[in-house]
Design a protein around this motif. Structure first.
Motif, PDB file in Angstrom:
ATOM      1  N   THR A 441       7.450 -13.539  -2.934  1.00  0.00           N
ATOM      2  CA  THR A 441       8.654 -13.355  -2.123  1.00  0.00           C
ATOM      3  C   THR A 441       9.262 -11.986  -2.359  1.00  0.00           C
ATOM      4  OG1 THR A 441       9.115 -15.730  -2.367  1.00  0.00           O
ATOM      5  CG2 THR A 441      10.900 -14.358  -1.523  1.00  0.00           C
ATOM      6  N   ASP A 442       9.717 -11.356  -1.273  1.00  0.00           N
ATOM      7  CA  ASP A 442      10.454 -10.094  -1.357  1.00  0.00           C
ATOM      8  C   ASP A 442       9.670  -9.045  -2.146  1.00  0.00           C
ATOM      9  OD1 ASP A 442      12.510  -8.284  -1.024  1.00  0.00           O
ATOM     10  OD2 ASP A 442      13.700  -9.047  -2.696  1.00  0.00           O
ATOM     11  N   CYS A 443       8.409  -8.881  -1.794  1.00  0.00           N
ATOM     12  CA  CYS A 443       7.567  -7.888  -2.452  1.00  0.00           C
ATOM     13  C   CYS A 443       7.025  -6.910  -1.409  1.00  0.00           C
ATOM     14  CB  CYS A 443       6.390  -8.554  -3.169  1.00  0.00           C
ATOM     15  SG  CYS A 443       6.872  -9.596  -4.567  1.00  0.00           S
ATOM     16  N   HIS A 444       6.714  -5.707  -1.833  1.00  0.00           N
ATOM     17  CA  HIS A 444       6.101  -4.762  -0.908  1.00  0.00           C
ATOM     18  C   HIS A 444       5.125  -3.848  -1.634  1.00  0.00           C
ATOM     19  CE1 HIS A 444       9.688  -2.473  -2.265  1.00  0.00           C
ATOM     20  NE2 HIS A 444       8.904  -1.428  -2.157  1.00  0.00           N
ATOM     21  N   SER A 445       4.183  -3.318  -0.849  1.00  0.00           N
ATOM     22  CA  SER A 445       3.138  -2.468  -1.412  1.00  0.00           C
ATOM     23  C   SER A 445       2.866  -1.300  -0.473  1.00  0.00           C
ATOM     24  CB  SER A 445       1.851  -3.266  -1.620  1.00  0.00           C
ATOM     25  OG  SER A 445       0.765  -2.415  -1.946  1.00  0.00           O
ATOM     26  N   SER A 446       2.760  -0.124  -1.055  1.00  0.00           N
ATOM     27  CA  SER A 446       2.292   1.047  -0.316  1.00  0.00           C
ATOM     28  C   SER A 446       0.913   1.460  -0.807  1.00  0.00           C
ATOM     29  CB  SER A 446       3.282   2.208  -0.485  1.00  0.00           C
ATOM     30  OG  SER A 446       3.363   2.606  -1.845  1.00  0.00           O
ATOM     31  N   ALA A 447       0.295   0.604  -1.605  1.00  0.00           N
ATOM     32  CA  ALA A 447      -0.995   0.921  -2.206  1.00  0.00           C
ATOM     33  C   ALA A 447      -2.111   0.928  -1.175  1.00  0.00           C
ATOM     34  CB  ALA A 447      -1.316  -0.076  -3.312  1.00  0.00           C
ATOM     35  N   THR A 448      -3.096   1.768  -1.398  1.00  0.00           N
ATOM     36  CA  THR A 448      -4.344   1.727  -0.649  1.00  0.00           C
ATOM     37  C   THR A 448      -5.197   0.614  -1.238  1.00  0.00           C
ATOM     38  OG1 THR A 448      -4.288   4.104  -0.218  1.00  0.00           O
ATOM     39  CG2 THR A 448      -6.423   3.000  -0.064  1.00  0.00           C
ATOM     40  N   VAL A 449      -5.620  -0.321  -0.373  1.00  0.00           N
ATOM     41  CA  VAL A 449      -6.354  -1.498  -0.837  1.00  0.00           C
ATOM     42  C   VAL A 449      -7.736  -1.514  -0.189  1.00  0.00           C
ATOM     43  CG1 VAL A 449      -6.334  -4.011  -1.104  1.00  0.00           C
ATOM     44  CG2 VAL A 449      -4.166  -2.740  -1.042  1.00  0.00           C
ATOM     45  N   GLU A 450      -8.777  -1.632  -1.010  1.00  0.00           N
ATOM     46  CA  GLU A 450     -10.144  -1.621  -0.509  1.00  0.00           C
ATOM     47  C   GLU A 450     -10.958  -2.736  -1.148  1.00  0.00           C
ATOM     48  OE1 GLU A 450     -11.897   2.170  -1.126  1.00  0.00           O
ATOM     49  OE2 GLU A 450     -10.356   3.260  -0.001  1.00  0.00           O
ATOM     50  N   GLY A 451     -11.821  -3.375  -0.350  1.00  0.00           N
ATOM     51  CA  GLY A 451     -12.696  -4.420  -0.853  1.00  0.00           C
ATOM     52  C   GLY A 451     -13.774  -4.749   0.147  1.00  0.00           C
ATOM     53  N   LYS A 452     -14.571  -5.784  -0.162  1.00  0.00           N
ATOM     54  CA  LYS A 452     -15.715  -6.126   0.688  1.00  0.00           C
ATOM     55  C   LYS A 452     -15.635  -7.502   1.326  1.00  0.00           C
ATOM     56  CE  LYS A 452     -19.061  -3.238  -1.792  1.00  0.00           C
ATOM     57  NZ  LYS A 452     -20.357  -3.217  -2.514  1.00  0.00           N
ATOM     58  N   ALA A 453     -14.616  -8.276   1.016  1.00  0.00           N
ATOM     59  CA  ALA A 453     -14.581  -9.617   1.581  1.00  0.00           C
ATOM     60  C   ALA A 453     -13.189  -9.941   2.118  1.00  0.00           C
ATOM     61  CB  ALA A 453     -15.025 -10.646   0.552  1.00  0.00           C
ATOM     62  N   TYR A 454     -12.256 -10.290   1.236  1.00  0.00           N
ATOM     63  CA  TYR A 454     -10.907 -10.691   1.631  1.00  0.00           C
ATOM     64  C   TYR A 454      -9.936  -9.626   1.143  1.00  0.00           C
ATOM     65  CZ  TYR A 454     -13.611 -15.010   1.677  1.00  0.00           C
ATOM     66  OH  TYR A 454     -14.589 -15.947   1.891  1.00  0.00           O
ATOM     67  N   VAL A 455      -9.385  -8.858   2.064  1.00  0.00           N
ATOM     68  CA  VAL A 455      -8.593  -7.694   1.695  1.00  0.00           C
ATOM     69  C   VAL A 455      -7.274  -7.718   2.459  1.00  0.00           C
ATOM     70  CG1 VAL A 455      -8.581  -5.187   1.427  1.00  0.00           C
ATOM     71  CG2 VAL A 455     -10.764  -6.427   1.432  1.00  0.00           C
TER      72      VAL A 455
END
Length: 633
Positions: A441-455
């Motif tokens: 709850t009430d969270c945020h991300s500006s991160a670059t996220v990379e993966g191969k299945a569930y991203v």
């Protein structure tokens, strides 16, 4: 048999930061009789306390002594036993000595901020109030090719103060036995009246003379004396003896850099069944100048940390025994840049970031699953009010900056940096990799996220397989990329969640970053949905997928195989996609495109948020909707 009325756990309060110490000055000449010129070097790690701080002598550490012994721990004869080290421009303490080649020596480093007293014996090292000084023990075989001995100073001394609730006779002598010591090295103490110290390895303080004047007992307890012990553990059983009468005080919390107070009827030790109470704090004495970066609160169940060393110390205790649920509160911003972090497994306590920031969380474990600040958060665990800045997390599967796996509560947390999962079956999210119970709850991300299945920007996969699972009032602004894996040739990429399944609920969330997938399901908010998505949107960023299952809101909305609703309600998009849902198999997808004016979209999204604490608002014209807490009367 004695007992402790109140047992309080204490743990390591100063982590050892091992430094690579270059020698400031190495002797190059050959010594007498073919001796090897050796440079001794020591450094003090950040946040490490190596002495008692005096209110009148609070200067930085000026001296460090290195005691040289043979491999059996005995003082050398014919050679200098104590080498004074002085602080150089590089911030390290160095000194030179000649030693025999191909011979093993033991170096015991002592740090001191005062030249008033010099330790003279390995097994009985006296301390004066105001200049405590133990560092580290190094065993090394000297050769011509290895002329440097390095150590990082660490504090391993535990202080115990004994108080009495009754008068103590002026002729009373109390002997104290500490059964477990740090190797065989013991220390003496000084109580301001009478020196006392160890005569054998275990009889650390025998005998101890109480103050010459009788001690008047008070309800709070009057101090009889204090003593010190080098320890390598936590709780220990002490023996207090009065002549031939003795009693054991069990589970006394003794730990490095800690101060424990025992209160009981000292006069009647060994005569009656005296019960002692124990309390512990993180301070050596009562001087305000003594700062070690750690406080113990709530009866010993919570750490208040304000340095990288003390955060690592808390983490070490949690990893050693996750069942103790030791809580943690940040009292200052923490910089972990350059330090490899080991995730904390099975966290079931409360970690309160207190609005502070941890910078530079770095985890590079390509073959490890369940990776983040926490490897996993249990259903009763809570992480809140925390900022993670400039994270760099790379692992195999179930990868998130806050948690690899989450079944607990994550609230009011933010992340920036990068999060990467390498497995073909990776769950990768800015906040949590696999969210399969509990709330975010009430969270945020500006991160670059990379993966191969569930991203996903917040969670790679959100699944209610273990009970109610929600993500509410969260948003992501970073780019999301799911590369087609080599196993199933499919992937799920979503601005907020990659795969939302098994009854998971996604409410009042949005994303503004680019979302790209080489696999089958790519959506601005969710890659694939078989559950419930309500009042969410994606805008400004682009959404791109390799197949037809690509949409401005969801790549696919399909029938929940477990009988769930599989609905998207009051969801919106304003990106490059022509369709809100790439593949709608249920007909329950309500996704509309917005072209400039978000007024109607906000009204419709708020109309379905009845019963929630959040609502959408437009702060000014030409801005996207943002979330705020509803006002309550």
């Amino acid at each position: 048999m004695m007992n402790i009325k109140r047992k309080i756990f204490a743990v390591l309060a100063a982590a050892v930061l091992l430094a690579s110490c270059s020698q400031d000055e190495v002797m190059t000449d050959t010594g007498p009789d073919g001796l090897v010129p050796v440079t001794l070097s020591a450094a003090v790690g950040d946040g490490v306390q190596t002495r008692i701080v005096s209110a009148v002598d609070d200067d930085d550490l000026r001296y460090c002594d290195a005691q040289v012994c043979d491999e059996n721990g005995q003082n050398l004869e014919g050679y200098a036993q104590l080498i004074p080290l002085e602080k150089g421009d590089g911030g390290k303490y160095t000194g030179n000595i000649y030693l025999k080649p191909q011979k093993t020596y033991v170096f015991l480093f002592w740090a001191d901020n005062s030249s008033m007293y010099t330790p003279s014996d390995l097994h009985e090292v006296s301390y004066q109030k105001g200049c405590i000084a133990f560092a580290d023990r190094v065993e090394q075989t000297i050769s011509f090719n290895d002329p440097t001995v390095d150590a990082t100073l660490q504090h391993v001394v535990s202080k115990v103060t004994l108080k009495t609730t009754t008068n103590v006779s002026e002729i009373k002598k109390i002997a104290v036995t500490v059964p477990t010591t740090y190797t065989t090295y013991n220390v003496n103490g000084y109580d301001g009246n009478t020196a006392f110290g160890g005569e054998t390895e275990n009889e650390v303080f025998s005998p101890v003379q109480a103050p010459f004047n009788p001690v008047t007992g008070t309800p709070e307890g009057a101090e009889v004396f204090s003593f010190y012990a080098l320890v390598d553990g936590t709780n220990q059983d002490l023996t207090l003896a009065n002549g031939t009468n003795s009693q054991q005080v069990t589970s006394v919390p003794l730990a490095p850099n800690m101060h424990t107070t025992l209160v009981g009827d000292v006069q009647n030790i060994g005569l009656t069944d005296v019960t002692f109470t124990a309390s512990i704090d993180g301070k050596w004495d009562d001087t305000e100048t003594e700062i070690i970066g750690l406080e113990i609160a709530d009866g010993g169940t919570r750490y208040i940390v304000s340095s990288p060393a003390t955060l690592q110390a808390w983490a070490t205790e949690m990893k050693n025994d996750p069942t103790q649920n030791l809580n943690c509160t940040l009292a200052a911003d923490i910089d972990l840049t350059g330090t490899e972090w080991t995730p904390i497994p099975g966290f079931a306590g409360t970690f309160d970031g207190n609005g502070k920031t941890i910078t530079g969380l770095t985890i590079n474990q390509p073959s490890t699953n369940n990776v983040g600040l926490f490897a996993s958060i249990e259903d009763v665990g809570t992480v809140k009010n925390l900022k993670l800045d400039k994270v760099n997390v790379t692992a195999n599967s179930n990868v998130g900056a806050i948690a690899g796996e989450n079944r607990g509560t994550i609230e009011n947390c933010s992340v920036s940096g990068s999060v990467t999962g390498l497995s073909d079956n990776s769950c990768v999210g800015g906040i949590a990799g696999w969210h399969y119970g509990g709330t975010i709850t009430d969270c945020h991300s500006s991160a670059t996220v990379e993966g191969k299945a569930y991203v996903g920007g917040i969670a790679g996969q959100s699944s209610a397989i273990l009970g109610t699972t929600t993500i509410t009032a969260c948003y992501s602004t970073g780019s999301i990329t799911a590369t087609k894996n080599n196993t199933t040739n499919c992937s799920y990429a979503g601005g907020v969640v990659g795969l939302n399944s098994n009854g998971a609920i996604l409410t009042a969330c949005y994303a503004t970053g680019n979302v790209e997938g080489d696999g089958d399901y790519v959506g601005g908010v969710v890659g694939d949905n078989s559950s419930t998505v309500t009042a969410c949107y994606h805008a400004t960023g682009s959404v791109a997928g390799a197949s037809g299952s690509t949409g401005g809101v969801a790549g696919r909305n399909y029938a929940d195989p477990y009988g769930g609703s599989s609905t998207l309600t009051a969801c919106y998009w304003d990106n490059n996609q022509s369709s809100g849902i790439g593949e709608d198999q249920t007909g329950n997808g309500e996704a509309q495109k917005v072209d400039g004016d978000w007024t109607d979209a906000v009204l419709n999204m708020n109309s379905v948020l009845t019963g929630y604490d959040w609502e959408w608002t437009i702060e000014s014209s030409n801005t996207l909707p943002t979330l705020k807490k509803k006002e309550t009367n």
